[in-house]
Design a protein around this motif. Structure first.
Motif, PDB file in Angstrom:
ATOM      1  N   ASP A  36       0.818  -1.212   0.000  1.00 43.80           N
ATOM      2  CA  ASP A  36       0.000   0.000   0.000  1.00 43.80           C
ATOM      3  C   ASP A  36       0.854   1.265   0.000  1.00 43.80           C
ATOM      4  O   ASP A  36       0.468   2.282  -0.596  1.00 43.80           O
ATOM      5  N   GLY A  37       1.989   1.209   0.651  1.00 44.02           N
ATOM      6  CA  GLY A  37       2.852   2.385   0.679  1.00 44.02           C
ATOM      7  C   GLY A  37       3.324   2.782  -0.703  1.00 44.02           C
ATOM      8  O   GLY A  37       3.480   3.979  -0.995  1.00 44.02           O
ATOM      9  N   GLU A  38       3.574   1.787  -1.568  1.00 47.71           N
ATOM     10  CA  GLU A  38       3.976   2.086  -2.944  1.00 47.71           C
ATOM     11  C   GLU A  38       2.837   2.735  -3.713  1.00 47.71           C
ATOM     12  O   GLU A  38       3.067   3.570  -4.596  1.00 47.71           O
ATOM     13  N   LEU A  39       1.614   2.345  -3.393  1.00 47.44           N
ATOM     14  CA  LEU A  39       0.460   2.825  -4.151  1.00 47.44           C
ATOM     15  C   LEU A  39       0.057   4.235  -3.754  1.00 47.44           C
ATOM     16  O   LEU A  39      -0.404   5.010  -4.603  1.00 47.44           O
ATOM     17  N   VAL A  40       0.194   4.589  -2.498  1.00 49.60           N
ATOM     18  CA  VAL A  40      -0.252   5.912  -2.052  1.00 49.60           C
ATOM     19  C   VAL A  40       0.846   6.963  -2.168  1.00 49.60           C
ATOM     20  O   VAL A  40       0.572   8.163  -2.108  1.00 49.60           O
ATOM     21  N   LYS A  41       2.080   6.542  -2.387  1.00 46.72           N
ATOM     22  CA  LYS A  41       3.197   7.479  -2.493  1.00 46.72           C
ATOM     23  C   LYS A  41       3.192   8.140  -3.870  1.00 46.72           C
ATOM     24  O   LYS A  41       2.900   7.500  -4.872  1.00 46.72           O
ATOM     25  N   GLN A  42       3.554   9.423  -3.894  1.00 51.69           N
ATOM     26  CA  GLN A  42       3.752  10.077  -5.182  1.00 51.69           C
ATOM     27  C   GLN A  42       5.228   9.943  -5.548  1.00 51.69           C
ATOM     28  O   GLN A  42       6.100  10.538  -4.931  1.00 51.69           O
ATOM     29  N   LEU A 156       9.439   5.742 -12.853  1.00 55.27           N
ATOM     30  CA  LEU A 156       9.918   6.893 -12.090  1.00 55.27           C
ATOM     31  C   LEU A 156      10.222   6.567 -10.636  1.00 55.27           C
ATOM     32  O   LEU A 156      10.941   7.318  -9.972  1.00 55.27           O
ATOM     33  N   ARG A 157       9.686   5.466 -10.123  1.00 56.46           N
ATOM     34  CA  ARG A 157       9.849   5.170  -8.706  1.00 56.46           C
ATOM     35  C   ARG A 157      11.288   4.761  -8.389  1.00 56.46           C
ATOM     36  O   ARG A 157      12.008   4.236  -9.229  1.00 56.46           O
ATOM     37  N   ASP A 158      11.694   5.032  -7.162  1.00 57.70           N
ATOM     38  CA  ASP A 158      13.003   4.600  -6.682  1.00 57.70           C
ATOM     39  C   ASP A 158      12.900   3.164  -6.164  1.00 57.70           C
ATOM     40  O   ASP A 158      11.821   2.652  -5.888  1.00 57.70           O
ATOM     41  N   GLY A 159      14.050   2.541  -5.992  1.00 55.32           N
ATOM     42  CA  GLY A 159      14.069   1.195  -5.431  1.00 55.32           C
ATOM     43  C   GLY A 159      14.243   0.137  -6.501  1.00 55.32           C
ATOM     44  O   GLY A 159      14.318   0.417  -7.700  1.00 55.32           O
ATOM     45  N   GLU A 160      14.289  -1.105  -6.066  1.00 51.94           N
ATOM     46  CA  GLU A 160      14.516  -2.219  -6.965  1.00 51.94           C
ATOM     47  C   GLU A 160      13.285  -2.508  -7.818  1.00 51.94           C
ATOM     48  O   GLU A 160      12.167  -2.094  -7.494  1.00 51.94           O
ATOM     49  N   LYS A 269      18.697   3.659 -16.061  1.00 54.51           N
ATOM     50  CA  LYS A 269      17.840   3.023 -15.068  1.00 54.51           C
ATOM     51  C   LYS A 269      16.561   2.584 -15.771  1.00 54.51           C
ATOM     52  O   LYS A 269      15.910   3.390 -16.446  1.00 54.51           O
ATOM     53  N   ARG A 270      16.235   1.309 -15.649  1.00 50.26           N
ATOM     54  CA  ARG A 270      15.020   0.787 -16.275  1.00 50.26           C
ATOM     55  C   ARG A 270      14.261  -0.041 -15.262  1.00 50.26           C
ATOM     56  O   ARG A 270      14.643  -1.135 -14.902  1.00 50.26           O
ATOM     57  N   PHE A 271      13.186   0.531 -14.733  1.00 53.11           N
ATOM     58  CA  PHE A 271      12.344  -0.133 -13.751  1.00 53.11           C
ATOM     59  C   PHE A 271      13.154  -0.672 -12.578  1.00 53.11           C
ATOM     60  O   PHE A 271      12.994  -1.817 -12.152  1.00 53.11           O
ATOM     61  N   GLY A 272      14.025   0.166 -12.065  1.00 52.85           N
ATOM     62  CA  GLY A 272      14.771  -0.163 -10.863  1.00 52.85           C
ATOM     63  C   GLY A 272      16.113  -0.797 -11.105  1.00 52.85           C
ATOM     64  O   GLY A 272      16.944  -0.849 -10.200  1.00 52.85           O
ATOM     65  N   ALA A 273      16.377  -1.314 -12.298  1.00 48.86           N
ATOM     66  CA  ALA A 273      17.659  -1.938 -12.614  1.00 48.86           C
ATOM     67  C   ALA A 273      18.517  -0.951 -13.392  1.00 48.86           C
ATOM     68  O   ALA A 273      18.019  -0.198 -14.231  1.00 48.86           O
ATOM     69  N   VAL A 274      19.817  -0.946 -13.113  1.00 46.55           N
ATOM     70  CA  VAL A 274      20.763  -0.123 -13.859  1.00 46.55           C
ATOM     71  C   VAL A 274      21.512  -1.038 -14.818  1.00 46.55           C
ATOM     72  O   VAL A 274      22.035  -2.079 -14.411  1.00 46.55           O
ATOM     73  N   GLU A 275      21.577  -0.655 -16.092  1.00 44.86           N
ATOM     74  CA  GLU A 275      22.133  -1.529 -17.125  1.00 44.86           C
ATOM     75  C   GLU A 275      22.795  -0.683 -18.207  1.00 44.86           C
ATOM     76  O   GLU A 275      22.459   0.499 -18.370  1.00 44.86           O
TER      77      GLU A 275
END
Length: 444
Positions: A36-42, A156-160, A269-275
């Motif tokens: 839920d935290g991922e969903l309500v966070k901007q 756009l989200r941070d994290g893995e 950065k592509r969906f949390g992965a750096v490549e």
């Protein structure tokens, strides 16, 4: 010259619509099946919290299918304004008393139950909203468009990485492709008057007569774009539209969004992965100004919207406009990279079975393609079913994108489908291809 109507296909139209509604909902739920935290966070002021999109698709479905088509009493008229995209900017939406993830899921499920009951009971003919199930098809497209918006939020989200990724098949042709394809001079039919779920800005069909031109066989790749960067393309005002140069200076543009240098090499950065940045993929996450600057640097230009559509649809053998580059049949996996599962564009030159009659590839899927044209109505345009879908956006503030991206569902990937955005936008899955005028000897 004529266009071909979309065939109803085998099976019942109601069953087809119910299936498309289910596919869209399954995708929505998969993109919001997280903490839920991922969903309500901007995750960025450019985008809404995912939970807003989750309830918004239900709100639009209630307004159009439950209340308008079905004539039923409102489920939640108290939230209409909160989920009206014109009432609140994306950056301000976290401050609203949004439904929680649990409440949002319950709400959209209740709406869907009523919408399916209405689908079972409603004649799919007569009134414009009902003809061929237009209102239901419109809602399918709306929800699938928000699925793509939610993918942009995930990027756009941070994290893995939290999204699964499906490997792409290698569909590149073995033969070396020409860099560009000649599209001969002459008339063609642009837009549609008969595609059953086409939106108002795609209508009506009209004939345009274009001069001959050359267009890139494939979208511009990361490797080609890096040549522009290495040649100082971001530092030379000569290549930039004046407004683009000002924007570049104010924002410090120096590479596509999500790119940065590590140990002298470009990574992304592509969906949390750096490549490492793959040289053979179409470049994406560039704004219109970047695309325009590259084209000028390359001694070319962006195609007009009409040139893009003629390259995609015109069949010189029959003299008519196809529904898709490859023909009139709906997209299949060997035609285009669509649907979002890959989380990336396919290498340039892929999908030979999806090529146009002239041999242009990847016009559908992979990356939205910026064209030079402003978003304007076609001759004879009529608002349907509401002004806010298209009319309020017409004018020089918005540039057109065509063709869909890897994140676009086939329901919104027609060769007549028109997308639009501000020329500064980079979070969308947009790239481009270039064009040039043909000389008199070439066009003869």
């Amino acid at each position: 010259m004529t266009t071909t109507a979309e065939p109803l296909g085998s099976g019942d139209l109601r069953a087809e619509l119910a299936n498309r509604l289910e596919r869209a909902r399954n995708r929505t739920l998969a993109l919001t099946d997280y903490d839920d935290g991922e969903l309500v966070k901007q995750h960025s002021p450019l985008m809404s919290p995912l939970v807003w999109d989750l309830a918004h698709v239900g709100s639009q479905e209630e307004l159009w299918l439950v209340r308008d088509v079905g004539g039923r009493l409102p489920l939640r008229c108290d939230i209409d304004e909160m989920y009206d995209a014109f009432q609140h900017s994306r950056s301000s939406r976290p401050s609203l008393p949004l439904l929680s993830p649990t409440e949002s899921r319950q709400y959209i499920a209740e709406v869907r139950d009523k919408a399916l009951d209405i689908l079972d009971r409603t004649p799919l003919e007569g009134k414009p909203l009902l003809e061929n199930g237009f209102a239901f098809g419109m809602i399918v497209q709306h929800e699938q468009q928000h699925a793509e918006t939610m993918l942009a939020t995930h990027q756009l989200r941070d994290g893995e990485r939290i999204l699964p990724e499906t490997p792409l098949p290698d569909t590149r042709g073995l033969a070396e492709l020409p860099a560009e394809v000649l599209v001969p001079a002459g008339p063609f039919t642009m837009g549609t008057s008969i595609e059953r779920w086409a939106l108002d800005n795609e209508r009506p069909a009209h004939v345009l007569d274009l001069a001959a031109y050359w267009i890139d066989t494939t979208p511009v790749t990361n490797g080609e774009y890096q040549q522009f960067m290495e040649a100082g393309g971001y530092d030379n005002a000569a290549w930039w539209h004046p407004d683009g140069w000002q924007h570049r200076n104010e924002t410090g543009l120096h590479a596509p969004k999500y790119w940065h240098r590590t140990d002298g090499n470009w990574v992304r950065k592509r969906f949390g992965a750096v490549e490492p940045v793959p040289a053979d993929e179409p470049v994406q996450h560039v704004c219109w100004y970047e695309a325009d600057a590259y084209a000028r640097w390359a001694g070319r230009r962006l195609p007009t919207e009409a040139e893009w559509e003629k390259a995609a649809r015109y069949d010189p053998d029959s003299g008519r406009s196809r529904r898709y580059p490859w023909g009139d049949e709906d997209p299949a996996p060997d035609h285009a990279n669509l649907g979002g599962a890959a989380l990336r564009p396919a290498p340039a030159g892929s999908y030979p079975d999806g090529a146009s009659a002239r041999g242009v590839r990847q016009l559908i899927g992979d990356v939205w393609e910026w064209v030079s044209s402003d978003f304007e109505p076609y001759p004879g345009f009529n608002v349907f079913p509401y002004e806010e879908y298209s009319q309020v956006f017409f004018g020089p503030d918005y540039k057109v994108l065509r063709g869909g991206s890897w994140a676009t569902d086939p329901a919104a990937a027609r060769a007549t489908f028109r997308n639009w955005d501000y020329p500064i936008r980079r979070q969308i899955f947009a790239g481009f291809r270039t064009a040039r005028d043909a000389s008199l000897s070439e066009s003869a």
